[in-house]
Design a protein around this motif. Structure first.
Motif, short mmCIF file in Angstrom:
data_model
loop_
_atom_site.label_atom_id
_atom_site.label_comp_id
_atom_site.label_asym_id
_atom_site.label_seq_id
_atom_site.Cartn_x
_atom_site.Cartn_y
_atom_site.Cartn_z
N GLY A 107 -112.40 -52.16 64.35
CA GLY A 107 -111.33 -52.85 64.14
C GLY A 107 -111.33 -53.30 65.33
O GLY A 107 -112.66 -53.90 66.01
N VAL A 108 -110.27 -54.14 66.33
CA VAL A 108 -110.22 -54.79 67.03
C VAL A 108 -109.29 -54.39 68.31
O VAL A 108 -107.71 -54.98 67.57
N VAL A 109 -109.69 -54.26 69.62
CA VAL A 109 -108.29 -53.73 70.30
C VAL A 109 -108.12 -55.20 71.57
O VAL A 109 -109.07 -55.37 72.13
N THR A 110 -106.87 -56.08 71.65
CA THR A 110 -106.92 -56.51 72.69
C THR A 110 -105.89 -56.23 73.79
O THR A 110 -104.75 -55.84 73.48
N LYS A 111 -106.00 -57.91 74.88
CA LYS A 111 -104.73 -56.79 75.58
C LYS A 111 -103.65 -57.39 75.80
O LYS A 111 -103.95 -58.47 74.72
N GLY A 112 -103.12 -56.53 76.17
CA GLY A 112 -101.36 -56.68 75.47
C GLY A 112 -100.90 -56.41 74.38
O GLY A 112 -99.78 -56.71 74.08
N ASN A 113 -101.72 -55.44 73.15
CA ASN A 113 -101.44 -55.89 72.28
C ASN A 113 -102.08 -54.07 71.08
O ASN A 113 -102.54 -53.15 72.32
N GLU A 114 -100.84 -53.49 70.71
CA GLU A 114 -101.36 -52.09 70.30
C GLU A 114 -102.43 -52.22 68.94
O GLU A 114 -102.38 -52.72 67.52
N THR A 115 -103.75 -51.90 68.08
CA THR A 115 -104.23 -51.96 67.34
C THR A 115 -104.18 -50.44 66.14
O THR A 115 -104.15 -49.32 67.28
N THR A 116 -104.14 -50.24 65.28
CA THR A 116 -103.75 -49.17 64.39
C THR A 116 -104.98 -48.81 63.49
O THR A 116 -105.28 -49.92 62.45
N VAL A 117 -105.51 -47.89 63.51
CA VAL A 117 -106.66 -47.65 62.51
C VAL A 117 -106.14 -46.63 62.02
O VAL A 117 -105.29 -45.32 62.41
N SER A 118 -106.69 -46.38 60.29
CA SER A 118 -106.46 -44.81 59.79
C SER A 118 -107.80 -44.76 59.43
O SER A 118 -108.86 -45.29 58.86
N PHE A 119 -107.92 -43.27 58.88
CA PHE A 119 -109.35 -42.53 58.22
C PHE A 119 -108.75 -41.38 57.72
O PHE A 119 -107.88 -40.13 58.31
N HIS A 120 -109.17 -40.14 56.90
CA HIS A 120 -109.49 -39.44 56.55
C HIS A 120 -110.27 -38.55 57.22
O HIS A 120 -111.82 -38.53 56.90
N ALA A 121 -110.75 -37.53 58.18
CA ALA A 121 -111.31 -36.00 59.17
C ALA A 121 -111.71 -35.41 57.81
O ALA A 121 -111.85 -34.46 57.81
N SER A 122 -112.91 -36.41 57.03
CA SER A 122 -113.70 -35.32 55.46
C SER A 122 -114.19 -34.42 55.94
O SER A 122 -114.63 -33.07 54.82
N GLN A 123 -114.72 -34.52 56.52
CA GLN A 123 -116.37 -33.60 57.33
C GLN A 123 -116.74 -33.91 58.95
O GLN A 123 -115.76 -34.65 59.40
N THR A 124 -116.53 -31.84 59.05
CA THR A 124 -116.75 -31.62 60.16
C THR A 124 -117.84 -32.42 60.61
O THR A 124 -118.78 -33.69 60.37
N GLY A 125 -118.22 -32.89 62.27
CA GLY A 125 -119.15 -33.52 62.89
C GLY A 125 -118.37 -33.86 64.43
O GLY A 125 -117.27 -33.73 64.36
N ILE A 126 -119.27 -35.06 64.97
CA ILE A 126 -119.40 -35.53 66.27
C ILE A 126 -118.69 -36.60 65.93
O ILE A 126 -120.01 -37.37 65.59
N TYR A 127 -117.58 -37.65 65.39
CA TYR A 127 -118.06 -39.07 65.36
C TYR A 127 -118.09 -40.25 67.04
O TYR A 127 -116.72 -39.65 67.49
N ARG A 128 -119.18 -40.84 67.13
CA ARG A 128 -118.42 -41.96 68.09
C ARG A 128 -117.54 -42.66 68.16
O ARG A 128 -118.18 -43.69 67.09
N LEU A 129 -116.60 -43.08 69.00
CA LEU A 129 -115.72 -44.34 68.61
C LEU A 129 -116.48 -45.52 69.35
O LEU A 129 -116.59 -45.46 70.91
#
Length: 152
Positions: A107-129
């Motif tokens: 996605g893209v986050v822009t100044k002054g706005n809210e961005t919404t993303v969703s996902f299913h945490a289907s597998q254990t681990g550490i994921y980088r944003l």
């Protein structure tokens, strides 16, 4: 005078059998099954997490401006199986195109706005944003957050 009750063998077996059947019916009607516990254990929790983009900025003694962009919070912990929604508010920085490494989320986050993303945490681990604009120190980063998916 004391009364003595004498039960015939047939009557004793019939009464005992009826009592056992009644007890078994009550136990099986009330006792949760293993499958019921497994279903409860696998229930999906819906998690909504609010984040912001942040900036640290300072000037060194020689007049050089140093900036660093961050996700706040920088680390999110969820359980395996959770349905996760990130609501990211753009506070600092004009634009933050991002993706979550190992997931099909971007996605893209822009100044002054809210961005919404969703996902299913289907597998254990550490994921980088990862913000693609601020990927390294030369670009005021790295702007990396961590999503920790723990076993349920």
């Amino acid at each position: 005078m004391t009364k003595i009750y004498v039960w015939s063998r047939k009557k004793l077996y019939a009464t005992s059998g009826a009592a056992i059947l009644l007890l078994a019916a009550v136990v099986f009607a009330v006792k949760p099954t293993v499958e019921a516990f497994e279903q409860i254990d696998k229930q999906v929790e819906e998690r909504v997490i609010h984040m912001v983009t942040g900036e640290f900025k300072t000037t060194t003694k020689d007049g050089k401006v140093i900036e660093a962009y961050r996700w706040d919070p920088g680390t999110i912990v969820v359980k395996e199986g959770d349905q996760v929604t990130l609501n990211i508010w753009g506070v600092n920085g004009n634009e933050h195109p991002f993706y979550i490494e190992g997931m099909d989320v971007k996605g893209v986050v822009t100044k002054g706005n809210e961005t919404t993303v969703s996902f299913h945490a289907s597998q254990t681990g550490i994921y980088r944003l990862i913000c693609q604009t601020h990927a390294d120190r030369a670009h005021h980063g790295p702007m990396i957050g961590y999503i920790v998916v723990e076993p349920r």
